[in-house]
Design a protein around this motif. Structure first.
Motif, PDB file in Angstrom:
ATOM      1  N   LEU A   1     -21.901   1.315  -8.991  1.00  0.00           N
ATOM      2  CA  LEU A   1     -21.015   2.192  -9.761  1.00  0.00           C
ATOM      3  C   LEU A   1     -21.788   2.973 -10.817  1.00  0.00           C
ATOM      4  O   LEU A   1     -21.572   4.177 -11.004  1.00  0.00           O
ATOM      5  N   LEU A   2     -22.674   2.285 -11.524  1.00  0.00           N
ATOM      6  CA  LEU A   2     -23.439   2.951 -12.570  1.00  0.00           C
ATOM      7  C   LEU A   2     -24.375   3.998 -11.973  1.00  0.00           C
ATOM      8  O   LEU A   2     -24.575   5.068 -12.553  1.00  0.00           O
ATOM      9  N   HIS A   3     -24.929   3.708 -10.811  1.00  0.00           N
ATOM     10  CA  HIS A   3     -25.760   4.707 -10.127  1.00  0.00           C
ATOM     11  C   HIS A   3     -24.918   5.938  -9.768  1.00  0.00           C
ATOM     12  O   HIS A   3     -25.385   7.085  -9.901  1.00  0.00           O
TER      13      HIS A   3
ATOM     14  N   ALA B   1     -18.697   6.200 -27.468  1.00  0.00           N
ATOM     15  CA  ALA B   1     -18.117   6.717 -26.227  1.00  0.00           C
ATOM     16  C   ALA B   1     -17.056   7.766 -26.497  1.00  0.00           C
ATOM     17  O   ALA B   1     -16.916   8.735 -25.736  1.00  0.00           O
ATOM     18  N   SER B   2     -16.300   7.598 -27.573  1.00  0.00           N
ATOM     19  CA  SER B   2     -15.266   8.580 -27.908  1.00  0.00           C
ATOM     20  C   SER B   2     -15.890   9.922 -28.260  1.00  0.00           C
ATOM     21  O   SER B   2     -15.373  10.978 -27.889  1.00  0.00           O
ATOM     22  N   ASP B   3     -17.012   9.898 -28.979  1.00  0.00           N
ATOM     23  CA  ASP B   3     -17.691  11.146 -29.339  1.00  0.00           C
ATOM     24  C   ASP B   3     -18.214  11.869 -28.098  1.00  0.00           C
ATOM     25  O   ASP B   3     -18.235  13.105 -28.048  1.00  0.00           O
ATOM     26  N   LEU B   4     -18.650  11.099 -27.085  1.00  0.00           N
ATOM     27  CA  LEU B   4     -19.194  11.696 -25.871  1.00  0.00           C
ATOM     28  C   LEU B   4     -18.115  12.292 -24.984  1.00  0.00           C
ATOM     29  O   LEU B   4     -18.385  13.173 -24.172  1.00  0.00           O
ATOM     30  N   GLY B   5     -16.892  11.793 -25.110  1.00  0.00           N
ATOM     31  CA  GLY B   5     -15.784  12.327 -24.323  1.00  0.00           C
ATOM     32  C   GLY B   5     -15.670  11.688 -22.954  1.00  0.00           C
ATOM     33  O   GLY B   5     -16.532  10.919 -22.520  1.00  0.00           O
ATOM     34  N   PRO B   6     -14.591  11.987 -22.220  1.00  0.00           N
ATOM     35  CA  PRO B   6     -14.361  11.382 -20.902  1.00  0.00           C
ATOM     36  C   PRO B   6     -15.469  11.730 -19.907  1.00  0.00           C
ATOM     37  O   PRO B   6     -16.145  12.747 -20.035  1.00  0.00           O
ATOM     38  N   LEU B   7     -15.633  10.866 -18.910  1.00  0.00           N
ATOM     39  CA  LEU B   7     -16.552  11.175 -17.817  1.00  0.00           C
ATOM     40  C   LEU B   7     -16.084  12.423 -17.082  1.00  0.00           C
ATOM     41  O   LEU B   7     -14.874  12.680 -16.967  1.00  0.00           O
ATOM     42  N   PRO B   8     -17.013  13.204 -16.539  1.00  0.00           N
ATOM     43  CA  PRO B   8     -16.620  14.368 -15.736  1.00  0.00           C
ATOM     44  C   PRO B   8     -15.769  13.965 -14.531  1.00  0.00           C
ATOM     45  O   PRO B   8     -15.881  12.838 -14.022  1.00  0.00           O
ATOM     46  N   ALA B   9     -14.952  14.887 -14.071  1.00  0.00           N
ATOM     47  CA  ALA B   9     -14.033  14.590 -12.965  1.00  0.00           C
ATOM     48  C   ALA B   9     -14.766  14.133 -11.717  1.00  0.00           C
ATOM     49  O   ALA B   9     -14.285  13.245 -10.991  1.00  0.00           O
ATOM     50  N   ALA B  10     -15.933  14.697 -11.444  1.00  0.00           N
ATOM     51  CA  ALA B  10     -16.682  14.319 -10.241  1.00  0.00           C
ATOM     52  C   ALA B  10     -17.127  12.866 -10.312  1.00  0.00           C
ATOM     53  O   ALA B  10     -17.111  12.146  -9.298  1.00  0.00           O
ATOM     54  N   ALA B  11     -17.521  12.421 -11.495  1.00  0.00           N
ATOM     55  CA  ALA B  11     -17.944  11.030 -11.659  1.00  0.00           C
ATOM     56  C   ALA B  11     -16.764  10.083 -11.493  1.00  0.00           C
ATOM     57  O   ALA B  11     -16.875   9.019 -10.866  1.00  0.00           O
ATOM     58  N   VAL B  12     -15.626  10.455 -12.043  1.00  0.00           N
ATOM     59  CA  VAL B  12     -14.419   9.630 -11.896  1.00  0.00           C
ATOM     60  C   VAL B  12     -14.036   9.532 -10.425  1.00  0.00           C
ATOM     61  O   VAL B  12     -13.706   8.444  -9.919  1.00  0.00           O
ATOM     62  N   ALA B  13     -14.103  10.649  -9.717  1.00  0.00           N
ATOM     63  CA  ALA B  13     -13.764  10.660  -8.291  1.00  0.00           C
ATOM     64  C   ALA B  13     -14.712   9.763  -7.506  1.00  0.00           C
ATOM     65  O   ALA B  13     -14.289   9.076  -6.565  1.00  0.00           O
ATOM     66  N   ALA B  14     -15.992   9.757  -7.872  1.00  0.00           N
ATOM     67  CA  ALA B  14     -16.962   8.907  -7.186  1.00  0.00           C
ATOM     68  C   ALA B  14     -16.627   7.436  -7.368  1.00  0.00           C
ATOM     69  O   ALA B  14     -16.727   6.636  -6.427  1.00  0.00           O
ATOM     70  N   VAL B  15     -16.214   7.055  -8.573  1.00  0.00           N
ATOM     71  CA  VAL B  15     -15.826   5.662  -8.842  1.00  0.00           C
ATOM     72  C   VAL B  15     -14.592   5.283  -8.029  1.00  0.00           C
ATOM     73  O   VAL B  15     -14.539   4.204  -7.418  1.00  0.00           O
ATOM     74  N   LEU B  16     -13.606   6.142  -8.002  1.00  0.00           N
ATOM     75  CA  LEU B  16     -12.383   5.852  -7.250  1.00  0.00           C
ATOM     76  C   LEU B  16     -12.663   5.742  -5.759  1.00  0.00           C
ATOM     77  O   LEU B  16     -12.060   4.911  -5.059  1.00  0.00           O
TER      78      LEU B  16
END
Length: 323
Positions: free
Chosen positions: A248-250, A293-308
């Motif tokens: 997942l981290l990769h 983590a809050s300062d960095l903001g949410p993960l990009p949509a592509a990264a979220v899609a990869a996790v899902l």
């Protein structure tokens, strides 16, 4: 630090909260993350507030009340700056839960005393059975406490998404607490988050680091200290989490350590349905690292899609030792 509404309760909470199970330390018949030092725990609580973390989640059962006592000591002069959530039902892990109105009221009085406050921002039923919600007496006691000004809002901390959906549908719970992380996305796949939005339910996501495995720092040769609950998981489960975390981290381009921790938290922050995510925090360094983590903001949509997508084809749960 950014802040989000806790459903329609009127409470505003830091999107990165403080999970206070670990600072309760070891108690009879129960493990957490081993022995703790109160000075270290108090420093972590103070540093969390300095970093903008205002939501603190505990329980009367964590350390048999010791977690609440530490939060009370840490914030007795800063009460107006923090949102404190605790739970009723379990007073100690070596005794069965009691969700009778009398027990809930007595538990609340004990929590108020330990927290050194005259009100609790959020009181949650702690993993109640379906029958408890169906009967309605426990929820009635919560509403009575709210009317009396002892609590500002109430909710239900649940074992899984099915129980959370029941709490929302059967008891009209205004707040639910669930597991949610890169290895456990059942809140998405069951439609729970969608239902929460429809009903304006506040959602607290716990275990965002999956017991530390999503830090990428747990390896096959890692030795857990006495009293660490991870000793109770099977070798197959531990290896599954270790290998899964690496994959997942990769997929999201994160390295073990702070980068991984922040990526795991930012995955949770990518879901606006979540009001807050509550990593367990034991030290000042962890408080700073998590708040970042809050300062960095949410993960990009592509990264979220990869996790899902990885979750779509892989099961991260095996079971406890001996199961």
């Amino acid at each position: 630090m950014k802040y989000r509404p806790l459903g329609k309760t009127g409470l505003l909470v830091s999107e990165i909260g403080f999970g206070a199970w670990g600072i309760g330390g070891r108690t009879t018949g129960h493990t957490s993350y081993g022995d703790t030092d109160d000075r270290t725990s108090l420093a972590a609580l103070a540093r969390a507030l300095e970093c903008g973390i205002t939501f603190f989640d505990t329980s009367s059962a964590y350390g048999s009340g010791h977690s609440e006592e530490l939060i009370g000591r840490a914030f007795r002069t800063e009460r107006h700056r923090v949102v404190i959530a605790t739970k009723a039902g379990y007073e100690s892990w070596d005794r069965p839960p009691d969700f009778s109105p009398r027990a809930i009221i007595a538990s609340t009085e004990g929590s108020l005393r330990r927290l050194q406050t005259d009100y609790i921002d959020l009181l949650q039923l702690h993993n109640p059975a379906r029958e408890t919600l169906a009967v309605g007496e426990a929820v009635g006691a919560l509403r009575d406490l709210q009317e009396a000004g002892k609590i500002r809002a109430w909710g239900v901390s649940t074992k899984g998404p099915a129980e959370a959906l029941e709490a929302v549908s059967m008891a009209s719970a205004p707040v639910i607490q669930i597991n949610f992380n890169m290895m456990d996305v059942r809140a998405v796949t069951t439609g729970l988050l969608q239902e929460a939005v429809k009903r304006q339910v506040g959602v607290i996501g716990r275990t965002p680091l999956n017991f530390g495995f999503l830090s990428g720092m747990v390896r096959r040769d890692t030795t857990f200290p006495p009293g660490d609950h991870r000793l109770g998981w099977s070798r197959a489960q531990l290896d599954n989490w270790i290998d899964g975390a690496a994959d997942l981290l990769h997929a999201v381009g994160a390295e073990p350590g702070p980068s991984a921790v922040q990526a795991a938290l930012r995955f949770c922050l990518a879901f606006p349905e979540l009001s807050t995510t509550i990593p367990g925090i034991l030290t000042s360094d962890e408080a700073e690292q998590n708040a970042r983590a809050s300062d960095l903001g949410p993960l990009p949509a592509a990264a979220v899609a990869a996790v899902l997508e990885i979750n779509r084809t892989r099961d991260f749960f095996v079971g406890r030792a001996g199961a």
